[in-house]
Motif scaffolding. Structure first.
Motif: not given
Length: 329
Positions: A291-317
């Motif tokens: 449980f933490t409120y600290e956040i690292n945007p880099d991990y979110l970007q990597m995860f978003a790239n995975s969403s694109f690879d899986l075609e949940f997103l139409k464009e690379k985010p």
């Protein structure tokens, strides 16, 4: 006459300046509505509700109410329409809606970890390779837990869901129903948020196939994030700070008082889902979550790239502008 003209000009400039400036504070609404899910990753919402932490940080007399959501899509719609002012959601829905044009901001994390891949008892699945041709369930198409599971299966084992003409059949459903889905033999595999993984394990409906640390982004990705609308950030930053302060107080309480927080979680989950979880289930689930409120945007970007690879997103985010850490710094 010249003096009158001068005064009128000054008055007009004052009006134009006021219209063109960004408001940083405003009148706090009489009612603030916070949203979250009945998952262990969202305990900060439960604790804040039980301990009245938002009432402590907001102006005296502000009424705070809560709305509970079954999935990220309905939560994000509520944020975008102004039905709720903020709350906790998985990072997947937040990122997907942001890349589709939603005016939202992630202001803090709520927790990390807590996703477990379970196999139904007697399904014959003893390794990830056995999932080929089987049916798996996630809370929603493209949700955080879905992306974590499909990323792992695609990268490590070369498997895709039927959505991508692959060899795994995908269905969706509420995590609280997964034990019954296993019992009925309707699904073979589940990508499960805690505490439902520990519940399935304790009740004997299924077994851990892939634990949290081996799921894609299992220990680094925020399992829940605190979200509000960009309009609220821009137009009433003081109110947003008070909301984030309440969330941080709840998170710090969990860190310092785990036993009481577990009791709160058990009671709130029972109230919301009508399912009472044992203390042993909660203890097990707690071990998989930070449980933490600290956040690292880099991990979110990597995860978003995975969403694109899986075609949940139409464009690379490009998630530039999604995370605003200024309220926790």
């Amino acid at each position: 006459m010249k003096k009158l003209l001068y005064l009128c000009t000054i008055a007009l400039l004052a009006v134009l300046t006021a219209c063109g400036s960004k408001s940083t504070s405003g009148e706090t609404p009489e009612e603030i509505i916070i949203g979250y899910f009945p998952n262990i990753n969202h305990v900060a919402g439960m604790v804040a509700e039980e301990k009245n932490f938002y009432e402590e940080t907001l102006p005296d007399g502000t009424e705070v109410s809560y709305k509970y959501f079954p999935d990220g899509s309905s939560f994000m719609t509520a944020i975008e329409t102004g039905e709720i002012h903020g709350g906790l959601v998985g990072p997947g829905p937040a990122m997907n809606h942001f890349t589709n044009g939603a005016k939202i901001n992630i202001l803090a994390a709520g927790s990390t970890g807590g996703t477990v891949i379970m196999a139904r008892k007697d399904s014959g699945i003893t390794s990830p390779e056995d999932i080929k041709g089987k049916t798996f369930i996630s809370p929603r198409v493209g949700c955080t837990h879905d992306v974590q599971f499909e990323t792992l299966m695609m990268r490590e084992f070369g498997m895709k869901s039927d959505r991508l003409n692959g060899d795994m059949k995908h269905v969706t459903g509420k995590p609280a129903t997964y034990a019954q889905q296993f019992a009925n033999g309707k699904v073979d595999v589940a990508t499960v948020p805690e505490p439902w993984a520990s519940y399935i394990e304790e009740e004997g409906y299924g077994e851990v196939l892939i634990d949290t640390k081996n799921v894609a982004y299992g220990e680094t990705l925020p399992a829940a994030v605190f979200v509000t609308s960009s309009d609220l950030v821009e137009n009433d930053s003081e109110l947003v700070q008070k909301l984030v302060d309440g969330h941080m107080k709840a998170t710090e309480f969990i860190q310092e008082n785990p036993d009481e927080s577990k009791t709160i979680a058990i009671n709130k989950i029972k109230d919301i889902t009508e399912q009472e979880l044992s203390r042993s289930v909660i203890d097990s689930a707690w071990e998989r979550i930070t449980f933490t409120y600290e956040i690292n945007p880099d991990y979110l970007q990597m995860f978003a790239n995975s969403s694109f690879d899986l075609e949940f997103l139409k464009e690379k985010p490009d998630l530039e502008g999604l995370v605003d850490k200024s309220f926790i710094e």
